[in-house]
Enzyme design. Structure first.
Site, short mmCIF file in Angstrom:
data_model
loop_
_atom_site.label_atom_id
_atom_site.label_comp_id
_atom_site.label_asym_id
_atom_site.label_seq_id
_atom_site.Cartn_x
_atom_site.Cartn_y
_atom_site.Cartn_z
N TRP A 1 8.90 1.27 6.36
CA TRP A 1 9.42 0.62 7.56
C TRP A 1 9.61 -0.89 7.37
CZ3 TRP A 1 12.05 2.45 11.38
CH2 TRP A 1 11.92 3.80 11.74
N ARG B 1 1.76 -7.70 -0.21
CA ARG B 1 0.46 -8.17 -0.70
C ARG B 1 0.50 -8.40 -2.21
NH1 ARG B 1 -3.36 -7.45 3.25
NH2 ARG B 1 -2.79 -6.04 4.94
N TYR C 1 14.19 4.59 -0.48
CA TYR C 1 14.97 4.68 0.75
C TYR C 1 16.23 3.83 0.74
CZ TYR C 1 10.57 6.67 2.33
OH TYR C 1 9.43 7.44 2.45
N LYS D 1 2.62 1.74 14.93
CA LYS D 1 2.10 2.50 16.05
C LYS D 1 0.69 2.98 15.70
CE LYS D 1 6.86 4.04 16.54
NZ LYS D 1 7.83 5.12 16.30
N GLY E 1 9.43 3.23 19.36
CA GLY E 1 10.43 4.17 19.85
C GLY E 1 10.96 5.06 18.76
N LYS F 1 1.65 9.57 20.16
CA LYS F 1 2.65 10.58 19.80
C LYS F 1 2.45 11.05 18.36
CE LYS F 1 5.47 8.06 17.06
NZ LYS F 1 6.19 8.43 15.84
N ASP G 1 10.13 9.73 21.82
CA ASP G 1 9.95 9.76 20.36
C ASP G 1 9.54 11.15 19.87
OD1 ASP G 1 9.97 8.71 17.84
OD2 ASP G 1 8.34 7.29 18.15
N ASN H 1 3.79 12.47 10.12
CA ASN H 1 2.69 13.10 10.85
C ASN H 1 2.91 14.60 11.00
OD1 ASN H 1 0.79 10.81 11.88
ND2 ASN H 1 2.86 10.02 12.16
#
Length: 318
Positions: free
Chosen positions: A11, A31, A48, A102, A131, A186, A238, A250
């Site tokens: 992300w 890092r 990605y 999140k 979202g 979520k 979401d 997840n």
């Protein structure tokens, strides 16, 4: 505008790519010793995306923060407090910090915006960006709606407007507490969905969606937020990306857990499940689905028995 992104995982690299795509000057920090950063420096790409050449890459946190108008943080939620301490040490804390992750802190159940205030001071200018959406879908040009929220309406609108584009349309969140709790929780229901997939009980995802939003709305209301926030983009909105998508870490973790397959990516819902149980006890709100997943993951109870009991054996008023 000068945008610094802290975190160079899936992300973090997307947020750097996106900020550059909509016209900002971007610095991406990782890092020291990070294999993700080393890969980007040597190849200018990861699994990605290709990283534009004019995005600066650095492991120097002070250099990354110096001159930044806005800082995006996109790391594991459990690493936020330690990173916030490092940021505080640089004394470069005056700019808005946009949290693009999140989760809740394990051991305390604290929200991420709370951690920022504790570490950077009560005047920390924090915004959360959450979202639906997946990196893979955004990179393919698939648009989506997301939400920005903070404790200051003007700040929320300004940051949302800065990052809005045809690829991502932002809504303004007015309930920071509900937005953060919903976005974190979520992922727990994503694990539950994956477990149902692993047992070929996918038809029960409808019940999971209905009961999951209900139990969480009670917790948010007890904590002082709006129960209706759970039905917005940060949580229910979401669900498609988390409970059904093949890209959902997840959901995949939950399915692989049942199928006894190794899983080597971050599934934030594991940590969030533990934190939610702390909040459940603190606010005396029962969270049956979260409890079942916690018992499976941490108490090593039989997954098939727990899920059957949860969804198929209780008879009560809806």
């Amino acid at each position: 505008m000068n945008i610094t992104v802290l975190g160079c995982g899936r992300w973090g690299t997307f947020h750097a790519w996106y900020a550059h795509r909509i016209g900002h000057n971007v610095t991406l920090w990782g890092r020291p010793g990070s294999p993700h950063l080393a890969e980007l420096i040597s190849q200018r790409q990861n699994e990605y995306l290709h990283m534009p050449l004019d995005i600066a890459l650095t492991a120097d946190l002070t250099a990354a923060l110096a001159g930044a108008d806005i800082v995006i943080i996109s790391i594991s939620a459990q690493q936020l407090r330690s990173l916030a301490k490092q940021i505080r040490a640089t004394r470069l804390t005056h700019m808005p910090f946009v949290l693009c992750m999140k989760g809740l802190e394990t051991g305390s159940g604290k929200r991420l915006s709370t951690i920022m205030k504790e570490e950077l001071g009560e005047d920390a200018r924090t915004v959360v960006w959450v979202g639906p959406g997946h990196v893979q879908d955004f990179l393919s040009g698939m648009p989506n709606c997301m939400v920005m929220a903070s404790d200051n309406k003007e700040r929320t609108r300004r940051i949302a407007d800065i990052f809005s584009s045809p690829l991502i349309r932002f809504y303004y969140g007015t309930d920071l507490l509900g937005t953060e709790i919903g976005a974190a929780a979520k992922n727990v229901y994503g694990i539950a969905a994956g477990m149902l997939d692993g047992f070929h009980y996918s038809s029960l995802k409808g019940a999971l969606m209905a009961r999951g939003t209900h139990e969480l709305s009670r917790l948010v209301a007890a904590m002082g937020g709006s129960a209706m926030t759970v039905y917005g983009l940060s949580h229910l909105g979401d669900y498609e990306a988390t409970l059904f998508s093949q890209h959902s870490n997840n959901r995949r973790f939950g399915e692989d857990f049942i199928l006894q397959k190794p899983f080597n990516k971050l599934a934030e819902g594991v940590y969030t499940c533990e934190a939610l149980m702390d909040l459940s006890a603190q606010w005396q709100v029962e969270l049956p689905i979260t409890q079942a997943i916690y018992d499976i993951l941490f108490q090593h109870k039989d997954p098939a028995e727990e899920l059957r009991t949860l969804f198929l054996r209780s008879q009560k008023e809806e």
